[in-house]
Design an enzyme around this catalytic site. Sequence first.
Site, PDB file in Angstrom:
ATOM      1  N   LYS A   1     -13.856  17.678  11.589  1.00  0.00           N
ATOM      2  CA  LYS A   1     -15.340  17.226  12.698  1.00  0.00           C
ATOM      3  C   LYS A   1     -15.528  18.661  13.675  1.00  0.00           C
ATOM      4  O   LYS A   1     -14.697  19.234  13.654  1.00  0.00           O
ATOM      5  CB  LYS A   1     -14.893  16.304  13.957  1.00  0.00           C
ATOM      6  CG  LYS A   1     -16.369  15.865  14.890  1.00  0.00           C
ATOM      7  CD  LYS A   1     -15.791  14.463  15.863  1.00  0.00           C
ATOM      8  CE  LYS A   1     -17.611  13.496  16.309  1.00  0.00           C
ATOM      9  NZ  LYS A   1     -17.109  12.532  17.047  1.00  0.00           N
TER      10      LYS A   1
ATOM     11  N   THR B   1       0.959  -1.651  -0.114  1.00  0.00           N
ATOM     12  CA  THR B   1      -0.181   0.086   0.359  1.00  0.00           C
ATOM     13  C   THR B   1       0.959   1.387   0.074  1.00  0.00           C
ATOM     14  O   THR B   1       2.181   1.285   0.947  1.00  0.00           O
ATOM     15  CB  THR B   1      -0.462   0.241   1.190  1.00  0.00           C
ATOM     16  OG1 THR B   1      -0.053   0.042   2.388  1.00  0.00           O
ATOM     17  CG2 THR B   1      -1.804  -0.948   1.515  1.00  0.00           C
TER      18      THR B   1
ATOM     19  N   GLU C   1      -5.452  -3.453  -1.504  1.00  0.00           N
ATOM     20  CA  GLU C   1      -6.392  -4.456  -0.883  1.00  0.00           C
ATOM     21  C   GLU C   1      -7.197  -5.397  -1.939  1.00  0.00           C
ATOM     22  O   GLU C   1      -7.564  -6.165  -1.131  1.00  0.00           O
ATOM     23  CB  GLU C   1      -6.548  -4.373   0.823  1.00  0.00           C
ATOM     24  CG  GLU C   1      -5.768  -3.777   2.108  1.00  0.00           C
ATOM     25  CD  GLU C   1      -5.021  -2.348   1.396  1.00  0.00           C
ATOM     26  OE1 GLU C   1      -5.424  -1.671   0.458  1.00  0.00           O
ATOM     27  OE2 GLU C   1      -4.688  -1.625   2.383  1.00  0.00           O
TER      28      GLU C   1
ATOM     29  N   TRP D   1     -20.071  15.860  11.415  1.00  0.00           N
ATOM     30  CA  TRP D   1     -18.782  15.746  10.472  1.00  0.00           C
ATOM     31  C   TRP D   1     -18.989  16.609   9.431  1.00  0.00           C
ATOM     32  O   TRP D   1     -20.191  16.741   9.138  1.00  0.00           O
ATOM     33  CB  TRP D   1     -18.973  14.362   9.654  1.00  0.00           C
ATOM     34  CG  TRP D   1     -18.319  13.385  11.493  1.00  0.00           C
ATOM     35  CD1 TRP D   1     -18.701  12.119  11.719  1.00  0.00           C
ATOM     36  CD2 TRP D   1     -17.625  13.506  12.103  1.00  0.00           C
ATOM     37  NE1 TRP D   1     -18.917  11.237  12.661  1.00  0.00           N
ATOM     38  CE2 TRP D   1     -17.296  11.864  12.730  1.00  0.00           C
ATOM     39  CE3 TRP D   1     -16.072  13.160  11.495  1.00  0.00           C
ATOM     40  CZ2 TRP D   1     -16.420  11.675  13.340  1.00  0.00           C
ATOM     41  CZ3 TRP D   1     -15.666  13.075  12.157  1.00  0.00           C
ATOM     42  CH2 TRP D   1     -15.639  12.158  13.125  1.00  0.00           C
TER      43      TRP D   1
HETATM   44  P1  ADP Z   1      -3.467   4.485  -0.257  1.00  0.00           P
HETATM   45  O1  ADP Z   1      -3.754   4.242   0.759  1.00  0.00           O
HETATM   46  O2  ADP Z   1      -1.836   4.547  -0.347  1.00  0.00           O
HETATM   47  O3  ADP Z   1      -3.669   5.579  -1.202  1.00  0.00           O
HETATM   48  P2  ADP Z   1      -4.393   2.574  -2.793  1.00  0.00           P
HETATM   49  O4  ADP Z   1      -4.313   3.095  -4.030  1.00  0.00           O
HETATM   50  O5  ADP Z   1      -4.945   1.455  -2.476  1.00  0.00           O
HETATM   51  O6  ADP Z   1      -3.004   2.920  -1.568  1.00  0.00           O
HETATM   52  O7  ADP Z   1      -5.876   3.569  -2.188  1.00  0.00           O
HETATM   53  C1  ADP Z   1      -6.737   2.863  -1.681  1.00  0.00           C
HETATM   54  C2  ADP Z   1      -8.303   4.537  -1.347  1.00  0.00           C
HETATM   55  O8  ADP Z   1      -7.839   5.329  -2.566  1.00  0.00           O
HETATM   56  C3  ADP Z   1      -9.519   3.828  -0.802  1.00  0.00           C
HETATM   57  O9  ADP Z   1      -9.131   3.701   0.488  1.00  0.00           O
HETATM   58  C4  ADP Z   1     -10.051   5.510  -1.122  1.00  0.00           C
HETATM   59  O10 ADP Z   1     -10.171   5.880   0.271  1.00  0.00           O
HETATM   60  C5  ADP Z   1      -9.586   5.544  -2.124  1.00  0.00           C
HETATM   61  N1  ADP Z   1     -10.073   5.761  -3.184  1.00  0.00           N
HETATM   62  C6  ADP Z   1     -10.077   4.875  -3.917  1.00  0.00           C
HETATM   63  N2  ADP Z   1     -10.999   5.118  -5.300  1.00  0.00           N
HETATM   64  C7  ADP Z   1     -11.814   6.368  -4.565  1.00  0.00           C
HETATM   65  C8  ADP Z   1     -12.952   6.224  -5.495  1.00  0.00           C
HETATM   66  N3  ADP Z   1     -13.592   5.945  -6.468  1.00  0.00           N
HETATM   67  N4  ADP Z   1     -13.553   7.357  -4.873  1.00  0.00           N
HETATM   68  C9  ADP Z   1     -12.276   8.006  -3.489  1.00  0.00           C
HETATM   69  N5  ADP Z   1     -11.647   7.843  -2.888  1.00  0.00           N
HETATM   70  C10 ADP Z   1     -11.197   6.522  -3.483  1.00  0.00           C
END
Ligand code: ADP
Length: 555
Positions: free
Chosen positions: A447, A191, A337, A452
Amino acid sequence: MHATMQQATLSLNHFLDRAGRLFPRTEIVSRLPDKTYRRHTYAEYHRRTRALASALLAAGLRKGDRVATLCWNHHAHLECYLGIPAAGGVMHTLNLRLSPDEIGWIAGHAADRFLIIDDILLPLYQQFAHLHRFERVIVFPFSGAPVATRAGDPHAGDPAIDDYEQLLARAPADVSFPPHHEDDPVAMCYTSGTTGRPKGVVYSHRSTVLHSLVAALPDNGALSNTDVVFPVTPMFHANAWGVPYMALMVGAKLVFPGPHLHADDLLDQMQVDPPTLSLGVPTIWLTMIQNHEANPGRWKLPAGMRSLVGGSAVPEALIRAYAAHGILIKQAWGMTETSPMAAMSYRKAELAGADEDELFRRQAMQGVPVPLVDLRIVDDDGRECAWNNREVGELQVRGPYITGSYHEVARDPEKFTDDGWLRTGDVAAIDEYGYVRLSDRTKDLIKSGGEWISSVDLENAIMAHPAVAEAAVIAVSHPKWAERPLACVVLKPGQTLTPEALREFLSPRFARWQLPDAVAFIDAIPRTSTGKFWKAKLRERYADWQWPEAGGAAV
Ligand code: ADP
């Protein structure tokens, strides 16, 4: 009674054989460092990928060994995608945008044995070589310059350095791939650490095949043999969202940008090989449309193209801007993940009577869970929320291509529930049609006085203002309200905007207390290593921020 079906192993080797046998004339195009193009056929891909597997086995690769890659998007990286698993190895894509210390730490944590690296990235390797010793470094002569090879010196601890092309040329022609089980590992990604220490996710033959089949379905990626696929998402970011595997599965033409990811370069490349399907994070599509507008007549946007956009929330204004050029933006939600495509925003048939505004609004949602993936929303008391678009809680996910743990990390109740669901750290609601609407990452929520505020909603609305190029909204601590929203805004060239005018523009869509109290006009929003807005950096920058007495101040 028993089912009569054969027990065939789900295997990426099947994709490799298929690619070579059924689609030998399909093209793979790579942009080289000097901006010229290199064209391959799938037939060559098949031969070279088998040669890579053969060479790795001859070099002593054992089952389950990690082979790291530090590469841009190009044909040789694609060879690693199927060649390393065919040899029984695990492809570990290193993120070249991380700091050398982070890359070294990740390579050490994964215990990477070999490294395949672009020659133009060797200076980066030199900066982390002292942190992790690879046994063998295989250099891909991407720039065309000769590679200085050398035998390893076990006494000095120096790795052997090979030339990728010479290694392939020397590879034994007769290779039989080691047998495997469908649950055997094929690839791993860390990640990107937007929140916390990077953690390793390990994919299997089975998870990758299932993800490819599902994500390629018509409602999702809609990949077809006739597509020209342009993966702008780096191949080290959640395996370019799995699209390279899907393209190989259906035999689609692939066009890679190499190291040239500047918006103008991407637009140039689109003129040469117009894509029908592309993929990338919203920031890149934002810059592309702005540059396109600023240079009338210089580029043609490929009308009819579909674009899979995700990784962070896709502003509705961006979806509308591309729709005006006949380009369909499909929002995808997922994580490293989740392989990663777990939800996709498409127009469900039951919305047939909906007006255009409603349909655009839905495209700006994170979408409907894809087949084989279960989603649920759980509130702070552990109660599952109704799908009514009002109840908000943590998004949790389960399925055969969702990770159930992290590599070499003790099971963490913060990340997994007792009943086996992955806790995403995203806060969302789901509506009665099954569309997920993400309001934030837990860490990005604001918050204010016990209520929120969704930074995603505010950003979406701010980016709809015609003078705004980009916006990120962060929580800044406040003596009275605990936290209040600060809008960080980048204006389009030559545009002006006052905080009062922006608040006025937002006021029809938000309650007064939800509006940002101040606006910081800045030159650029910092990006993470995967090109997302880096709000943690902005929070650091404004940690000592003093709120003005009255609202509406500019910085
Ligand atoms: P990192 O955690 O380092 O950013 P990832 O690429 O695995 O790595 O990121 C996953 C996260 O990206 C998700 O948990 C979410 O918060 C965000 N995310 C992915 N796709 C979207 C989307 N279409 N809209 C909003 N947030 C998104």
